[in-house]
Design a protein around this motif. Structure first.
Motif, PDB file in Angstrom:
ATOM      1  N   ARG A 407       0.817  -1.216   0.000  1.00 39.48           N
ATOM      2  CA  ARG A 407       0.000   0.000   0.000  1.00 39.48           C
ATOM      3  C   ARG A 407       0.847   1.261   0.000  1.00 39.48           C
ATOM      4  O   ARG A 407       0.380   2.330  -0.383  1.00 39.48           O
ATOM      5  CB  ARG A 407      -0.924  -0.009   1.221  1.00 39.48           C
ATOM      6  N   ASP A 408       2.094   1.155   0.445  1.00 37.81           N
ATOM      7  CA  ASP A 408       2.943   2.334   0.507  1.00 37.81           C
ATOM      8  C   ASP A 408       3.695   2.599  -0.796  1.00 37.81           C
ATOM      9  O   ASP A 408       4.521   3.527  -0.866  1.00 37.81           O
ATOM     10  CB  ASP A 408       3.945   2.184   1.653  1.00 37.81           C
ATOM     11  N   TYR A 409       3.405   1.792  -1.823  1.00 39.85           N
ATOM     12  CA  TYR A 409       4.099   2.011  -3.093  1.00 39.85           C
ATOM     13  C   TYR A 409       3.664   3.326  -3.724  1.00 39.85           C
ATOM     14  O   TYR A 409       4.497   4.069  -4.263  1.00 39.85           O
ATOM     15  CB  TYR A 409       3.822   0.848  -4.045  1.00 39.85           C
ATOM     16  N   LEU A 410       2.364   3.600  -3.679  1.00 41.22           N
ATOM     17  CA  LEU A 410       1.840   4.854  -4.222  1.00 41.22           C
ATOM     18  C   LEU A 410       1.776   5.868  -3.096  1.00 41.22           C
ATOM     19  O   LEU A 410       0.992   5.742  -2.157  1.00 41.22           O
ATOM     20  CB  LEU A 410       0.453   4.644  -4.835  1.00 41.22           C
ATOM     21  N   GLU A 411       2.625   6.891  -3.183  1.00 43.84           N
ATOM     22  CA  GLU A 411       2.655   7.899  -2.130  1.00 43.84           C
ATOM     23  C   GLU A 411       1.369   8.713  -2.101  1.00 43.84           C
ATOM     24  O   GLU A 411       0.853   9.032  -1.036  1.00 43.84           O
ATOM     25  CB  GLU A 411       3.866   8.819  -2.348  1.00 43.84           C
ATOM     26  N   THR A 412       0.855   9.062  -3.254  1.00 39.63           N
ATOM     27  CA  THR A 412      -0.403   9.813  -3.359  1.00 39.63           C
ATOM     28  C   THR A 412      -1.340   9.026  -4.276  1.00 39.63           C
ATOM     29  O   THR A 412      -1.316   9.184  -5.494  1.00 39.63           O
ATOM     30  CB  THR A 412      -0.151  11.223  -3.930  1.00 39.63           C
ATOM     31  N   GLU A 413      -2.134   8.171  -3.685  1.00 39.78           N
ATOM     32  CA  GLU A 413      -3.050   7.351  -4.476  1.00 39.78           C
ATOM     33  C   GLU A 413      -4.373   8.077  -4.670  1.00 39.78           C
ATOM     34  O   GLU A 413      -5.062   8.412  -3.699  1.00 39.78           O
ATOM     35  CB  GLU A 413      -3.284   5.999  -3.792  1.00 39.78           C
ATOM     36  N   VAL A 414      -4.732   8.314  -5.894  1.00 37.44           N
ATOM     37  CA  VAL A 414      -5.993   8.978  -6.221  1.00 37.44           C
ATOM     38  C   VAL A 414      -6.987   7.926  -6.685  1.00 37.44           C
ATOM     39  O   VAL A 414      -6.662   6.750  -6.844  1.00 37.44           O
ATOM     40  CB  VAL A 414      -5.783  10.055  -7.304  1.00 37.44           C
ATOM     41  N   ASN A 415      -8.234   8.381  -6.903  1.00 39.03           N
ATOM     42  CA  ASN A 415      -9.284   7.470  -7.367  1.00 39.03           C
ATOM     43  C   ASN A 415      -9.120   7.237  -8.873  1.00 39.03           C
ATOM     44  O   ASN A 415      -9.860   7.787  -9.686  1.00 39.03           O
ATOM     45  CB  ASN A 415     -10.666   8.043  -7.059  1.00 39.03           C
TER      46      ASN A 415
END
Length: 509
Positions: A407-415
């Motif tokens: 889950r920490d791979y994407l620092e800013t996960e958007v929809n």
């Protein structure tokens, strides 16, 4: 002395006859008698018809009258008519018709009685305003009871399932007028989800909404609830949808499919057919853009989720359009009343929906984790100043698509969600992956390399995540489906008459 002695019995007998006559008219005169005559006249008192003495002050002195057999007693009506006093025996009422009791629903105390009846009050007390049991159980069922939809255990009508829609209907027609045909499919319940979609022409909005609502990829597209573009329309560059289409599922999810925003085919239709523009618009392209802004601002106000569909990454003008529609949306009460003072003023007073960016017809290179991370960073920077809820409610990492990524791979996960091209089962796997041009795979018994999961599995994961989104409150009151329809009609009217949109249109021209 002899004359006076003979005169006394006559006077005494004459007085006795008077007292007997007075007894029949006024009741027991024991209080007016004196001396031994009272005992001789009243103790053996019985009526000539054999009825018992009515209750009175002397009832305690003569308790023997209560021991008479019931057969020698007179009926209550006879006793009341002969003695003039009401009987103590309570009458028995088996049934009383409505014609005698007055109008239906009249209380028994309000039913008029015949004058002169001594037992009218007791009859009203003994009457029970009841109906047969079978009438109470079958009341209000109508044909449902006859059709066998009554629960045999509790005797009540079972809840009928909601009516299933076979195809979409118009909520807003091509002339931008509101339609009331959707009202008959709505109910008085509050557990609903409203999902809208916007996008450019030909991106696959209707197909995506059909797959999210009622259809599967294996079905014929001609049977979809939202009609997709036919091959003829694709060849001439036209658009299939016009206005706003409405469809509600049996799970009470409302889907709103819209016409393409900034559509060149709509502009071409206005110019070539010499359609008259509204008086507030001078140029056709201004009218097309204002139509698109009205639809987007409407969806931002009445929807829980708005899906933005694009078929390539990415068009910077699309994000400018979204921010303009957000600026021009009508003001609405906040969905949550517990906003803290640290939040901004706009966030505390305005409602903003969840927005999902759907990358349709994605290529296999875009499913690469490195490219996926870049796409999330780009969308986050473009929507950094927006109040729309563009992050935190949908994740591709939760779908087990990339099992090696945390889950920490994407620092800013958007929809952001990716859907590949909808393909046929018999198509060449190597051609799909771009690794060859042969019409036959190298290993026919092995599945071809795609670079991503199948379209059906991804569409199913997208549907589950969209339908699981939070159903926040759209206005200051909790809305039922029917209330939402009236609320949406008012919002659409206010959008068309918005002074902010009119001023923006004036600046464009």
């Amino acid at each position: 002395m002899s004359e006076s002695g003979h005169s006394q019995p006559g006077l005494y007998g004459q007085g006795r006859r008077r007292r007997r006559r007075r007894d029949r008219d006024q009741g027991p005169p024991g209080q007016n008698l004196s001396g031994p005559s009272r005992d001789r006249e009243y103790v053996p008192r019985e009526r000539r018809d054999g009825s018992e003495e009515p209750a009175g002050p002397l009832l305690q002195k003569t308790p023997i009258i209560l021991a008479k057999p019931p057969g020698e007693r007179a009926k209550p009506s006879q006793s009341a008519s002969l003695g003039g006093a009401p009987s103590l025996e309570k009458p028995i009422m088996l049934m009383k018709s409505r014609d005698e009791g007055g109008k239906p629903g009249t209380p028994p105390e309000m039913v008029p009685s015949a004058p002169g009846s001594g037992v009218a009050k007791l009859e009203r007390e003994g009457q029970r305003p009841t109906q047969p049991v079978y009438q109470i159980q079958n009341r209000g069922m109508g044909s449902a009871a006859a059709s066998g939809t009554v629960d045999p255990v509790i005797g009540q009508t079972k809840l009928l399932p909601p009516e299933k829609m076979k195809h979409s209907i118009k909520l807003v027609d091509d002339q931008m007028n509101w339609c009331d045909t959707a009202m008959e499919y709505l109910r008085d319940q509050t557990d609903m989800l409203v999902v809208g979609v916007i996008g450019l022409q030909g991106t696959g909005k209707s197909t995506v909404m059909s797959l999210l609502s009622a259809n599967t990829p294996e079905e014929d597209q001609r049977a979809y609830v939202f009609r997709a573009q036919t091959q003829e329309i694709k060849e001439r560059g036209g658009n299939q949808s016009s206005g706003i289409d409405f469809y509600i599922t049996q799970e009470r999810v409302i889907f709103l499919d819209t016409q393409p925003i900034l559509s060149p085919s709509i502009l071409d239709h206005l110019i070539n057919n010499d359609r008259k523009l509204p008086p507030e618009y001078n140029l056709p392209h201004t009218y097309v853009e204002m139509q698109s802004l009205q639809i987007a601002a409407f969806l931002f106000t009445v929807c829980h989720v708005v899906i933005v569909v694009q078929d390539w990454f990415t068009d910077i003008n699309l994000y400018r359009f979204l921010q303009t529609a957000e600026m021009l949306k009508p003001s609405t009460p906040s969905a949550s009343h517990d906003s803290s003072g640290s939040s901004g003023a706009d966030e505390g007073t305005e409602y903003y929906p969840h927005i999902v960016f759907l990358q349709n017809k994605a290529r296999w290179q875009e499913f690469c984790p490195r490219n996926l991370k870049k796409m999330h960073m780009a969308v986050d920077k473009l929507m950094a100043h927006s109040h729309l809820k563009y992050k935190g409610t949908l994740s591709m990492l939760d779908c087990n698509i990339f099992p090696g990524l945390g889950r920490d791979y994407l620092e800013t996960e958007v929809n952001l969600f990716l859907l590949p091209m909808l393909e046929n089962e018999g198509e060449d796997a190597l051609t799909r992956a771009g690794s060859g041009s042969s019409s036959t795979p190298l290993f026919s018994l092995l599945p071809g390399y795609r670079g991503h999961p199948s379209f059906s599995s991804l569409a199913s994961k997208l549907r589950s995540q969209v339908l699981a989104m939070s159903r926040s409150q759209l206005s200051h009151t909790i809305l039922t489906e029917k209330n939402w329809f009236h609320y949406a009609a008012r919002i659409w009217d206010s959008v068309k008459k918005s002074s902010a949109l009119s001023e923006y249109s004036r600046l464009l021209s």
